[in-house]
Write a protein that holds these residues in place. Structure first.
Motif, PDB file in Angstrom:
ATOM      1  N   LEU A 399       0.843  -1.190   0.000  1.00 54.03           N
ATOM      2  CA  LEU A 399       0.000   0.000   0.000  1.00 54.03           C
ATOM      3  C   LEU A 399       0.880   1.244   0.000  1.00 54.03           C
ATOM      4  O   LEU A 399       1.690   1.441   0.909  1.00 54.03           O
ATOM      5  CB  LEU A 399      -0.911   0.014   1.221  1.00 54.03           C
ATOM      6  N   THR A 400       0.713   2.082  -1.006  1.00 48.60           N
ATOM      7  CA  THR A 400       1.445   3.349  -1.067  1.00 48.60           C
ATOM      8  C   THR A 400       0.522   4.535  -0.799  1.00 48.60           C
ATOM      9  O   THR A 400       0.989   5.659  -0.638  1.00 48.60           O
ATOM     10  CB  THR A 400       2.115   3.519  -2.433  1.00 48.60           C
ATOM     11  N   THR A 401      -0.783   4.268  -0.772  1.00 49.62           N
ATOM     12  CA  THR A 401      -1.770   5.290  -0.400  1.00 49.62           C
ATOM     13  C   THR A 401      -2.790   4.642   0.531  1.00 49.62           C
ATOM     14  O   THR A 401      -2.939   3.415   0.567  1.00 49.62           O
ATOM     15  CB  THR A 401      -2.504   5.844  -1.644  1.00 49.62           C
ATOM     16  N   TYR A 402      -3.495   5.476   1.286  1.00 49.32           N
ATOM     17  CA  TYR A 402      -4.515   4.961   2.185  1.00 49.32           C
ATOM     18  C   TYR A 402      -5.729   4.490   1.378  1.00 49.32           C
ATOM     19  O   TYR A 402      -5.992   4.968   0.269  1.00 49.32           O
ATOM     20  CB  TYR A 402      -4.950   6.035   3.179  1.00 49.32           C
ATOM     21  N   ASP A 403      -6.459   3.537   1.957  1.00 46.44           N
ATOM     22  CA  ASP A 403      -7.672   3.054   1.304  1.00 46.44           C
ATOM     23  C   ASP A 403      -8.773   2.888   2.351  1.00 46.44           C
ATOM     24  O   ASP A 403      -8.655   3.375   3.478  1.00 46.44           O
ATOM     25  CB  ASP A 403      -7.420   1.762   0.523  1.00 46.44           C
ATOM     26  N   LEU A 404      -9.820   2.178   1.991  1.00 51.55           N
ATOM     27  CA  LEU A 404     -11.010   2.073   2.831  1.00 51.55           C
ATOM     28  C   LEU A 404     -10.737   1.435   4.188  1.00 51.55           C
ATOM     29  O   LEU A 404     -11.392   1.762   5.179  1.00 51.55           O
ATOM     30  CB  LEU A 404     -12.089   1.270   2.086  1.00 51.55           C
ATOM     31  N   HIS A 405      -9.771   0.528   4.258  1.00 52.32           N
ATOM     32  CA  HIS A 405      -9.532  -0.215   5.495  1.00 52.32           C
ATOM     33  C   HIS A 405      -8.203   0.110   6.162  1.00 52.32           C
ATOM     34  O   HIS A 405      -7.952  -0.343   7.281  1.00 52.32           O
ATOM     35  CB  HIS A 405      -9.607  -1.718   5.219  1.00 52.32           C
ATOM     36  N   TYR A 406      -7.371   0.886   5.508  1.00 53.29           N
ATOM     37  CA  TYR A 406      -6.108   1.318   6.107  1.00 53.29           C
ATOM     38  C   TYR A 406      -5.960   2.807   5.820  1.00 53.29           C
ATOM     39  O   TYR A 406      -5.660   3.215   4.699  1.00 53.29           O
ATOM     40  CB  TYR A 406      -4.933   0.534   5.522  1.00 53.29           C
ATOM     41  N   GLY A 417      -4.267   9.084  16.238  1.00 55.16           N
ATOM     42  CA  GLY A 417      -3.130   9.031  17.143  1.00 55.16           C
ATOM     43  C   GLY A 417      -2.365   7.729  17.096  1.00 55.16           C
ATOM     44  O   GLY A 417      -1.437   7.523  17.876  1.00 55.16           O
ATOM     45  N   VAL A 418      -2.744   6.829  16.167  1.00 57.29           N
ATOM     46  CA  VAL A 418      -2.055   5.542  16.007  1.00 57.29           C
ATOM     47  C   VAL A 418      -1.206   5.623  14.745  1.00 57.29           C
ATOM     48  O   VAL A 418      -1.645   6.153  13.724  1.00 57.29           O
ATOM     49  CB  VAL A 418      -3.071   4.388  15.898  1.00 57.29           C
ATOM     50  N   ASP A 419       0.004   5.105  14.824  1.00 59.61           N
ATOM     51  CA  ASP A 419       0.925   5.189  13.691  1.00 59.61           C
ATOM     52  C   ASP A 419       0.399   4.383  12.510  1.00 59.61           C
ATOM     53  O   ASP A 419       0.154   3.180  12.624  1.00 59.61           O
ATOM     54  CB  ASP A 419       2.304   4.674  14.123  1.00 59.61           C
ATOM     55  N   LYS A 420       0.206   5.050  11.377  1.00 59.41           N
ATOM     56  CA  LYS A 420      -0.226   4.393  10.142  1.00 59.41           C
ATOM     57  C   LYS A 420       0.737   4.780   9.014  1.00 59.41           C
ATOM     58  O   LYS A 420       0.423   5.606   8.154  1.00 59.41           O
ATOM     59  CB  LYS A 420      -1.652   4.828   9.786  1.00 59.41           C
ATOM     60  N   PRO A 421       1.938   4.214   9.023  1.00 61.27           N
ATOM     61  CA  PRO A 421       2.945   4.625   8.040  1.00 61.27           C
ATOM     62  C   PRO A 421       2.624   4.118   6.636  1.00 61.27           C
ATOM     63  O   PRO A 421       1.882   3.156   6.441  1.00 61.27           O
ATOM     64  CB  PRO A 421       4.222   3.975   8.570  1.00 61.27           C
ATOM     65  N   LEU A 422       3.198   4.779   5.662  1.00 59.71           N
ATOM     66  CA  LEU A 422       3.179   4.351   4.275  1.00 59.71           C
ATOM     67  C   LEU A 422       4.622   4.354   3.778  1.00 59.71           C
ATOM     68  O   LEU A 422       5.389   5.242   4.146  1.00 59.71           O
ATOM     69  CB  LEU A 422       2.328   5.296   3.421  1.00 59.71           C
ATOM     70  N   PRO A 423       5.002   3.368   2.950  1.00 59.30           N
ATOM     71  CA  PRO A 423       4.190   2.244   2.487  1.00 59.30           C
ATOM     72  C   PRO A 423       3.941   1.236   3.609  1.00 59.30           C
ATOM     73  O   PRO A 423       4.623   1.243   4.639  1.00 59.30           O
ATOM     74  CB  PRO A 423       5.036   1.651   1.368  1.00 59.30           C
ATOM     75  N   LEU A 470     -12.742   8.244   2.510  1.00 56.16           N
ATOM     76  CA  LEU A 470     -11.631   9.054   2.034  1.00 56.16           C
ATOM     77  C   LEU A 470     -12.023  10.162   1.061  1.00 56.16           C
ATOM     78  O   LEU A 470     -11.481  11.273   1.153  1.00 56.16           O
ATOM     79  CB  LEU A 470     -10.558   8.148   1.413  1.00 56.16           C
ATOM     80  N   PRO A 471     -12.948   9.929   0.120  1.00 53.32           N
ATOM     81  CA  PRO A 471     -13.324  11.051  -0.757  1.00 53.32           C
ATOM     82  C   PRO A 471     -13.851  12.268  -0.012  1.00 53.32           C
ATOM     83  O   PRO A 471     -13.707  13.395  -0.486  1.00 53.32           O
ATOM     84  CB  PRO A 471     -14.417  10.433  -1.646  1.00 53.32           C
TER      85      PRO A 471
END
Length: 523
Positions: A399-406, A417-423, A470-471
């Motif tokens: 995953l290089t961008t966020y989606d519906l579940h991440y 406040g939770v770490d959600k790094p990309l990729p 996201l939209p």
């Protein structure tokens, strides 16, 4: 049929009398929560308030190496986690999470116990957190030359510490920092760390926001054991109120023709008219928010799949054990940024590593033996992640961008406040629960797990309640405008219902008027 209609009207009327004030409170407090969340100490905030390690241990006293500190505290052996930071009592300490027992006979606690705390200079294990220790922690957190700390004693729980994640730290020491923000901090009674901060503005807005929205007046008192049931049954009653109100509204609306007044609603009074009109227009969103609020409670554990825990030891190649020729703390700090706030020893994907974490950004990943930057061989983390479950892997996505579940949310929000790094890696397993596991390819850490039950919860709670779509989230202030307009519509329904309910109760409770009888004048 007339009898059924009468009961429909009565149920809606008297449920409205009981619940419209709750509805108004939920709609208004929900708007507040869009901008001010329940107090929490995020990982980023915690790190930002820790002193840089390099300067903190630059004194004449020699810092103990991890193996020495563990030996002096009689904690040698496999570990779950090991951290070094100036995090307790204003001193450099090792925070140690011993490995949990394994096997079928091992108990499964609901949450991990608090770590043991070892003074990194003396090797003494922290036995008790007293007022002096708590004040020293608060002073280090304040990052001011002479903060005017006001120690306010110990508490088990107050309006801003209801989170179950704090249970292992109770009792909590409460201290006022005396700064311009009016910040109150809470220090763990077991580790001496600051585990929560709450500025005055955040505390004040919470009484009109999350604290009242989540019905926290029923927490920490005689109602505490019944809090979950209170929220669940109020939500269910709210659903009944919304459904019956929609049915009454449709039955009373003239879709063809009009009433004698020329209106499509039979109600002439201002409150009744607006309640009828707004009730029909905002019926769907009112039902959606009450229903999704119920889903947030995971009522009767309907979203618990019963899936077996992830086999993280299998992925990581065992528990954490310090190497015999471990790199010194000084060598690790020399290889990391001068702004490093915490060193964390981990076992990840078959390697013993040290994560050197600064106040912002991703940690530097260092080899625990050579104190050099660690570079993963291609596919190593993904290959190790396939051992998390004894099932085949359907695919591994990057995953290089966020989606519906991440996706990421603002820090103040309920899921933020939770770490959600990309990729990030998404490992999709072919198991009965449809498990997905998200992995950080930089550190090899498991970021989170979801399955078919939790993805259903994501749709029925986060999507319907917070509109985590996201939209919309990517097009603020459109998200703000939509939610505020819908919330105001729901508030109009509720507040008009409150007025009508008050009038109805007043009429019922008012003593009946007695007919005045004419009495002859006395002679």
């Amino acid at each position: 049929m007339p009898h059924a209609k009468r009961w429909l009207y009565l149920v809606h009327r008297w449920l409205g009398v009981l619940l419209c004030a709750f509805f108004a409170m939920w709609f208004i407090s929900g708007v507040v929560m869009m901008y001010v969340g329940y107090p929490k100490l995020t990982q980023a905030e915690r790190l930002a308030h820790l002193p840089p390690l390099r300067s903190a241990i630059a004194g004449p006293e020699r810092l103990l190496e991890p193996s020495e500190a563990l030996q002096r505290a009689s904690l040698a052996g496999p570990l779950q986690d090991l951290r070094l930071a100036v995090a307790s009592g204003g001193r450099a300490v090792y925070l140690v999470a011993p490995a949990a027992p394994t096997g079928d006979a091992a108990p499964r606690p609901r949450r991990a116990p608090a770590p043991a705390v070892i003074d990194a200079l003396t090797g003494e294990r922290l036995q008790r957190v007293d007022a002096t220790h708590a004040i020293a922690s608060a002073r280090a957190f304040a990052q001011e030359a002479n903060p005017s700390i006001d120690y306010q004693g110990t508490i088990d729980e107050d309006a801003f510490t209801h989170s179950r994640a704090l249970d292992v730290h109770r009792p909590l020491h409460r201290l006022h920092l005396g700064n311009s923000a009016g910040t109150v901090v809470y220090v763990s009674g077991t580790t001496g760390e600051v585990v929560r901060d709450a500025p005055l503005q955040e505390r004040a807005w919470n009484y009109a926001g999350a604290w009242i929205h989540w019905l926290y007046p029923f927490r920490g008192n005689v109602f505490n054991d019944y809090w979950t049931d209170i929220v669940n049954w109020l939500s269910i009653a709210g659903i009944v109120l919304t459904v019956t109100g929609t049915m009454v509204g449709v039955l009373r609306w003239r879709f063809k023709g009009r009433y004698k007044t020329g209106s499509r609603t039979p109600y002439r009074g201002f409150m009744m008219r607006w309640h009828h009109v707004f009730g029909l227009v905002f019926a769907a969103i009112t039902f959606t928010w009450i229903f999704s609020g119920l889903m947030s409670m995971n009522p009767w554990k309907i979203f618990d799949s019963g899936a077996a825990p992830l086999r993280q030891q299998a992925m990581n190649g065992g528990l954490l054990e310090l190497p015999a020729q471990a790199a010194t703390v000084q060598a690790l700090l020399s290889a990391a940024s001068p702004n490093t706030r915490e060193l964390r020893w981990v076992r990840s994907a078959g390697h013993t590593l040290v994560l050197a974490q600064g106040p912002i950004g991703a940690p530097a990943v260092l080899d625990a033996t050579a104190a050099t930057s660690h570079t993963w061989t291609p596919g190593a983390v993904a290959q190790s992640a396939t051992r998390l479950l004894p099932h085949a892997v359907v695919r591994i996505d990057t995953l290089t961008t966020y989606d519906l579940h991440y996706y990421d949310r603002a820090a103040h929000t309920m899921t933020g406040g939770v770490d959600k790094p990309l990729p990030a890696l998404r490992v999709v397993f072919d198991d009965p629960h449809g498990t997905w596991v998200h992995i950080d390819p930089h550190t090899g850490a498991v970021l989170g797990r979801t399955d078919s039950h939790r993805r259903t919860s994501r749709w029925l709670f986060a999507m319907l309640h917070s509109w985590d779509w996201l939209p919309l989230l990517d097009r603020r202030p459109l998200w703000d405008m939509v939610l505020i307009v819908l919330s105001l519509g729901g508030a109009v329904i509720s507040l008009t219902g409150v007025v009508m309910g008050w009038r109805r109760l007043g009429a019922k409770l008012r003593p009946p008027r007695r007919n005045k009888q004419h009495r002859p004048e006395p002679a």
